[in-house]
Scaffold this motif. Structure first.
Motif, short mmCIF file in Angstrom:
data_model
loop_
_atom_site.label_atom_id
_atom_site.label_comp_id
_atom_site.label_asym_id
_atom_site.label_seq_id
_atom_site.Cartn_x
_atom_site.Cartn_y
_atom_site.Cartn_z
N ALA A 22 0.82 -1.22 0.00
CA ALA A 22 0.00 0.00 0.00
C ALA A 22 0.85 1.26 0.00
N ALA A 23 0.35 2.30 -0.66
CA ALA A 23 0.98 3.61 -0.62
C ALA A 23 0.35 4.46 0.47
N ARG A 24 -0.97 4.43 0.57
CA ARG A 24 -1.63 5.17 1.65
C ARG A 24 -2.17 4.19 2.68
N ARG A 25 -2.24 4.64 3.90
CA ARG A 25 -2.68 3.84 5.04
C ARG A 25 -1.75 2.65 5.30
N ALA A 26 -0.53 2.73 4.75
CA ALA A 26 0.42 1.65 4.96
C ALA A 26 0.83 1.55 6.42
N GLU A 27 1.00 2.71 7.07
CA GLU A 27 1.39 2.69 8.49
C GLU A 27 0.31 2.04 9.34
N GLU A 28 -0.94 2.35 9.03
CA GLU A 28 -2.05 1.76 9.78
C GLU A 28 -2.09 0.25 9.61
N LEU A 29 -1.96 -0.20 8.36
CA LEU A 29 -1.97 -1.64 8.10
C LEU A 29 -0.77 -2.32 8.75
N GLY A 30 0.41 -1.70 8.62
CA GLY A 30 1.61 -2.27 9.23
C GLY A 30 1.47 -2.39 10.74
N SER A 208 -5.30 -2.02 -3.24
CA SER A 208 -5.82 -1.38 -4.46
C SER A 208 -5.38 -2.19 -5.67
N ALA A 209 -6.22 -2.15 -6.71
CA ALA A 209 -5.88 -2.85 -7.94
C ALA A 209 -4.63 -2.28 -8.60
N PRO A 210 -4.43 -0.94 -8.59
CA PRO A 210 -3.20 -0.42 -9.20
C PRO A 210 -1.94 -0.92 -8.51
N ALA A 211 -1.99 -1.15 -7.21
CA ALA A 211 -0.81 -1.67 -6.52
C ALA A 211 -0.49 -3.08 -7.00
N ALA A 212 -1.52 -3.90 -7.15
CA ALA A 212 -1.31 -5.25 -7.66
C ALA A 212 -0.77 -5.20 -9.09
N ALA A 213 -1.37 -4.33 -9.92
CA ALA A 213 -0.92 -4.22 -11.31
C ALA A 213 0.51 -3.70 -11.39
N SER A 214 0.86 -2.78 -10.50
CA SER A 214 2.21 -2.21 -10.50
C SER A 214 3.25 -3.26 -10.13
N LEU A 215 2.93 -4.09 -9.13
CA LEU A 215 3.85 -5.15 -8.73
C LEU A 215 4.07 -6.13 -9.88
N LEU A 216 2.99 -6.51 -10.55
CA LEU A 216 3.10 -7.43 -11.68
C LEU A 216 3.91 -6.81 -12.81
N LEU A 232 3.15 -16.84 -5.73
CA LEU A 232 1.82 -16.43 -5.26
C LEU A 232 0.79 -17.54 -5.42
N SER A 233 1.05 -18.46 -6.33
CA SER A 233 0.11 -19.56 -6.56
C SER A 233 0.33 -20.73 -5.60
N HIS A 234 1.53 -20.83 -5.00
CA HIS A 234 1.83 -22.02 -4.21
C HIS A 234 2.29 -21.75 -2.78
N ASP A 235 3.10 -20.73 -2.56
CA ASP A 235 3.76 -20.60 -1.25
C ASP A 235 3.47 -19.29 -0.52
N VAL A 236 3.31 -18.21 -1.27
CA VAL A 236 3.08 -16.90 -0.65
C VAL A 236 1.61 -16.53 -0.82
N LEU A 237 0.94 -16.24 0.29
CA LEU A 237 -0.51 -16.00 0.27
C LEU A 237 -0.81 -14.58 -0.20
N PRO A 238 -1.52 -14.40 -1.34
CA PRO A 238 -1.93 -13.06 -1.75
C PRO A 238 -3.28 -12.71 -1.11
N ALA A 239 -3.29 -11.66 -0.31
CA ALA A 239 -4.50 -11.26 0.42
C ALA A 239 -4.92 -9.87 -0.06
N CYS A 240 -6.14 -9.78 -0.59
CA CYS A 240 -6.64 -8.52 -1.16
C CYS A 240 -7.80 -8.00 -0.30
N VAL A 241 -7.91 -6.68 -0.24
CA VAL A 241 -8.95 -6.08 0.60
C VAL A 241 -10.33 -6.29 0.01
N GLY A 242 -10.42 -6.56 -1.31
CA GLY A 242 -11.72 -6.78 -1.93
C GLY A 242 -11.58 -7.31 -3.34
#
Length: 383
Positions: A22-30, A208-216, A232-242
C-alpha cells in the motif's frame, strides 16, 4: 483456526513475514499486523499524484461548476475530502459545493457519507453493501438515458461501471481525484519482489488494484513474472482487501483470499486465520513443532530461527522421519558452496535456536532426520 489459549504470549501472526504494497494507510496496516506479531516488509508499489498539481481534476471541477450534473457518485472518503480541499486551494470551493448541492449525491458507503456531511452536504442515498455494483444497479434501474453523471474515481478504473452507464445512454464525467504513478524509488519494491520469489515472505497484502498491477508490471520488467506468479500460486498467500483489488492478480491466474468486509481490520483478521492454518505442525521427539515463516513454535513457545536454519528445517519437514543426505541439505543453503561443513554449522545453530537438540537426529555417515514420534510414522511415511 488460531487458538490464543494454546499459544499465550505472542500474537497469531508471530513468526510470519507479511509484505505491504500500500501507498496510503500503509502505516495503519503495518501497525495492525505488527500488533498481532507479524514482521512487516513495506514496499509501496505506487505513489499518489498530489491533488492540487493534477490538471485533470481542475478541468473536471471547472466543468461541473459550469454545468451542474444530474448525479454525482462519491466513491471514497479520502478522495471526496481531497477533491473539496483541492477546489478550495484553487479558489473554487464554494462554487463546487453549490453545484454539488444541486445534484443528486450518491455515497458508496458510511465513510464517504461522513465526508459528504462534513462538507455541509447531504447524500441522497448510500448502499448498505458499500458495493459499487449496488450503486450501478440502482442507477440503471432508475434509468440513466440522457442524464449527466459525475463519477469520482479513486485512483483506479471501476471495471464496467462507467461503460455500463454510457451503454445506458448517460453522459459520464470522470472526476480523477488522485492518480497512481509508479514509485520514484523502486528499490523497496524490488526487494519485496525478490523476497517473494525467494519465499522469505509468507503473505502479500494488496489494498488497491493499481498496486497489484504495478507489482506485476515491475516483476515483468525485471524478468521475474513467472517466478512471482509461481510463488503467489503455491507458497506466498496473496490477500486482497476486496474483489476489485484482486482483478489484476486473477487475470494472471492467481487465486487470492479476501475478507467479507472490505476493510483493513477484516483483512488482518483473515491473515490471522489463514497463515497459522497453513503452517506445518509435527509431533517430534515428544514435542509439538509448528514451522512458520521465520520462526518455530515448540510446544507453543516461539523460537526465532536464522534463515539458514529455516532452510534446513523446511527440507527436513518435507519428509519427516526420513534421512536427508548432507548434500541435499547443502543445496538448500543459500550461498553455501560445496563445503558440507556449512551444513554442520547451520545445523548446530538451528538446534540451539530450537532449544531442544533431540528434535533433529544425526544419522552417522548419512545425514539428518526429524525425530518423528513413533505413533506418527505411518501418517507421514508416504509424505
Amino acid at each position: 483456526m488460531y487458538d490464543e489459549e494454546q499459544h499465550p504470549g505472542h500474537g497469531p501472526l508471530a513468526g510470519f513475514t507479511v509484505g505491504v504494497t500500500a501507498a496510503r494507510r500503509a502505516e495503519e496496516l503495518g501497525a495492525l499486523l505488527q500488533r498481532r506479531g507479524a514482521a512487516v516488509q513495506h514496499a509501496p508499489a505506487l505513489r499518489i499524484v498530489p491533488l492540487a498539481d493534477d490538471g485533470e481534476l481542475l478541468a473536471a471541477t471547472k466543468e461541473i461548476i459550469d454545468q451542474v450534473p444530474d448525479i454525482v457518485v462519491a466513491t471514497t472518503a479520502i478522495g471526496f475530502r481531497g477533491w473539496v480541499e483541492a477546489a478550495e486551494g484553487w479558489g473554487l470551493g464554494d462554487p463546487l459545493l453549490a453545484r454539488l448541492r444541486e445534484a443528486e449525491l450518491l455515497a458508496r458507503g458510511p465513510k464517504v457519507k461522513g465526508s459528504i456531511r462534513a462538507a455541509g452536504l447531504t447524500e441522497e442515498w448510500s448502499p448498505s453493501s458499500e458495493s459499487m455494483a449496488e450503486v450501478l444497479d440502482r442507477l440503471l434501474e432508475a434509468g440513466v438515458e440522457g442524464r449527466r453523471i459525475a463519477v469520482q474515481l479513486h485512483g483506479e478504473p471501476l471495471p464496467g461501471f462507467v461503460e455500463s452507464l454510457r451503454a445506458g445512454g448517460a453522459e459520464v464525467l470522470p472526476v480523477p481525484v488522485y492518480r497512481w504513478m509508479p514509485p520514484q524509488d523502486t528499490t523497496p519494491l524490488d526487494r519485496l519482489l525478490e523476497a517473494t520469489v525467494a519465499r522469505s515472505v509468507d503473505a502479500l497484502t494488496f489494498t488497491s488494484a493499481p498496486a497489484a498491477a504495478s507489482l506485476l508490471s515491475r516483476a515483468e520488467a525485471r524478468g521475474l513474472l513467472p517466478e512471482l506468479l509461481s510463488a503467489l500460486s503455491h507458497d506466498v498467500l496473496p490477500a486482497c482487501v476486496g474483489p476489485v483489488t484482486a482483478l489484476p492478480l486473477q487475470a494472471q491466474g492467481v487465486d487470492t483470499v479476501q475478507p467479507e468486509r472490505f476493510r483493513l481490520g477484516p483483512l488482518v483478521q483473515l491473515l490471522c486465520q489463514e497463515l497459522p492454518a497453513r503452517a506445518r505442525a509435527l509431533p517430534i521427539a515428544g514435542h509439538r513443532v509448528e514451522i512458520r515463516g521465520h520462526a518455530v513454535l515448540v510446544d507453543g513457545d516461539l523460537k526465532p530461527v536464522p534463515p539458514a536454519g529455516m532452510s534446513l528445517l523446511r527440507v527436513l519437514s518435507r519428509r519427516p522421519g526420513w534421512v536427508v543426505p548432507r548434500a541435499d541439505l547443502l543445496r538448500a543453503l543459500p550461498g553455501a558452496g560445496r563445503d558440507e561443513h556449512a551444513v554442520e554449522t547451520a545445523m548446530a545453530r538451528l538446534r540451539t535456536a530450537l532449544g531442544a537438540p533431540k528434535l533433529i537426529q544425526t544419522v552417522v555417515k548419512r545425514g539428518y532426520r526429524l525425530a518423528l514420534d513413533p505413533a506418527a510414522d505411518s501418517k507421514y511415511a508416504d509424505a
